[in-house]
Design an enzyme around this catalytic site. Structure first.
Site, PDB file in Angstrom:
ATOM      1  N   ASP A 133       0.832  -1.206   0.000  1.00 38.18           N
ATOM      2  CA  ASP A 133       0.000   0.000   0.000  1.00 38.18           C
ATOM      3  C   ASP A 133       0.867   1.257   0.000  1.00 38.18           C
ATOM      4  OD1 ASP A 133      -2.304   1.473   0.007  1.00 38.18           O
ATOM      5  OD2 ASP A 133      -2.754   1.160   2.128  1.00 38.18           O
ATOM      6  N   ASN A 179     -10.677  -3.048  -6.118  1.00 37.50           N
ATOM      7  CA  ASN A 179      -9.917  -2.010  -6.823  1.00 37.50           C
ATOM      8  C   ASN A 179     -10.542  -1.587  -8.151  1.00 37.50           C
ATOM      9  OD1 ASN A 179      -6.633  -3.148  -5.669  1.00 37.50           O
ATOM     10  ND2 ASN A 179      -7.929  -1.523  -4.866  1.00 37.50           N
TER      11      ASN A 179
HETATM   12  C1  FPP Z   1      -2.056   0.117  -3.281  1.00 33.32           C
HETATM   13  O1  FPP Z   1      -1.544   1.424  -3.219  1.00 33.32           O
HETATM   14  C2  FPP Z   1      -1.489  -0.544  -4.425  1.00 33.32           C
HETATM   15  C3  FPP Z   1      -2.199  -1.125  -5.420  1.00 33.32           C
HETATM   16  C4  FPP Z   1      -3.654  -1.147  -5.473  1.00 33.32           C
HETATM   17  C5  FPP Z   1      -1.517  -1.731  -6.569  1.00 33.32           C
HETATM   18  C6  FPP Z   1      -0.347  -2.577  -6.228  1.00 33.32           C
HETATM   19  C7  FPP Z   1       0.434  -2.689  -7.436  1.00 33.32           C
HETATM   20  C8  FPP Z   1       1.768  -2.629  -7.512  1.00 33.32           C
HETATM   21  C9  FPP Z   1       2.698  -2.557  -6.370  1.00 33.32           C
HETATM   22  C10 FPP Z   1       2.328  -2.580  -8.842  1.00 33.32           C
HETATM   23  C11 FPP Z   1       3.019  -3.713  -9.370  1.00 33.32           C
HETATM   24  C12 FPP Z   1       2.644  -5.087  -8.998  1.00 33.32           C
HETATM   25  C13 FPP Z   1       3.052  -6.115  -9.722  1.00 33.32           C
HETATM   26  C14 FPP Z   1       2.770  -7.489  -9.317  1.00 33.32           C
HETATM   27  C15 FPP Z   1       3.795  -5.908 -10.957  1.00 33.32           C
HETATM   28  P1  FPP Z   1      -2.576   2.620  -3.344  1.00 33.32           P
HETATM   29  O2  FPP Z   1      -2.713   2.983  -4.767  1.00 33.32           O
HETATM   30  O3  FPP Z   1      -3.865   2.273  -2.660  1.00 33.32           O
HETATM   31  O4  FPP Z   1      -1.845   3.757  -2.559  1.00 33.32           O
HETATM   32  P2  FPP Z   1      -2.537   4.931  -1.752  1.00 33.32           P
HETATM   33  O5  FPP Z   1      -3.208   4.294  -0.571  1.00 33.32           O
HETATM   34  O6  FPP Z   1      -1.382   5.780  -1.348  1.00 33.32           O
HETATM   35  O7  FPP Z   1      -3.485   5.619  -2.663  1.00 33.32           O
END
Ligand code: FPP
Length: 239
Positions: free
Chosen positions: A17, A65
């Site tokens: 996250d 998501n």
């Molecule tokens: C949560 O951070 C992250 C995600 C929903 C996506 C996770 C994806 C990756 C780490 C990219 C690559 C993965 C692979 C397997 C290639 P957020 O967007 O909710 O962050 P925030 O809470 O700061 O908005």
């Protein structure tokens, strides 16, 4: 049965996250944070063998998501496709066996094909087992498992009396995995967001403030060290 682990966790699961905030702090679009997050995945996978971590499970995209903007969802899907295409050779060479969990039905055909190919390509590897949760939700997984189980009961393959906590996990997406010993969530949020609900019943949790793109192998090693002094009792009391 009481156990102060002198060994580190064999199976670590991570809720990655903080990508969006990482990008916003730099005045950049959220997708840039996801790209930085993807680079971190490589670092952490490569750190696993030295840390004694045999199984690493990462939460890449949840069943919830899809509620994000169309731009972000499409950008993430493109990132997953590119990640598989670019990393396949490296994962194979590094002995990483890759599996995906989650419902593939809603994913586009090209992505599903790449996922299938990567699973097949790396299936003989055994140095690290990387499981990527993609369109995954714990409730959705248990629901789909229950449907399959009910089908087998209806077909006479399984009797209702045989349904127990040893049977149900065989129907989960994670049937091939041991339960996680440690679940890490980055970015300061202390919730589990529908991740590995059944499997984490006795996992240890570590919520850390670092945003995922800043989660280095050094921080990973520190978290694993702190796991070793935890007293895991699995519901029992000390002798
Ligand atoms: C949560 O951070 C992250 C995600 C929903 C996506 C996770 C994806 C990756 C780490 C990219 C690559 C993965 C692979 C397997 C290639 P957020 O967007 O909710 O962050 P925030 O809470 O700061 O908005």
């Amino acid at each position: 049965m009481s156990k102060v682990s002198s060994v580190g966790p064999k199976h670590v699961a991570i809720i990655m996250d903080g990508n969006g905030r990482w990008a916003q702090l730099r005045g950049r679009p959220r997708l840039m944070g996801h790209h930085a997050g993807a680079r971190r995945v490589r670092d952490i996978v490569e750190a696993c063998p030295d840390q004694g971590v045999k199984y690493l499970t990462i939460f890449a995209f949840s069943t919830e998501n899809w509620k994000r903007t169309q731009t972000e969802v499409a950008g993430l899907m493109k990132l997953f496709r590119r990640y598989i295409q670019r990393e396949a050779r490296n994962l194979l060479a590094n002995g990483v066996c890759v599996r995906f969990i989650g419902d593939r039905v809603r994913l586009d055909d090209k992505l599903v094909r790449l996922m299938d190919e990567l699973e097949l390509l790396t299936s003989q590897n055994d140095r690290v087992h990387l499981t990527v949760a993609l369109n995954y939700g714990g409730r959705d997984e248990v629901t789909r498992a229950t449907q399959r189980l009910a089908h087998d009961v209806g077909a006479g393959k399984l009797s209702p009396a045989d349904v127990c906590d040893k049977t149900l996990p065989k129907y989960l997406d994670t049937y091939f995995l041991p339960d996680p010993d440690l679940v890490i969530r980055t970015s300061g949020e202390a919730r589990i967001s529908n991740f590995l609900l059944w499997q984490s019943a006795y996992a240890e949790y570590e919520f850390i403030d670092t945003l995922w793109p800043d989660f280095t192998p050094v921080i990973f090693a520190k978290v694993l060290t702190s796991f070793k002094v935890r007293d895991r009792r699995f519901g029992a009391v000390k002798a």
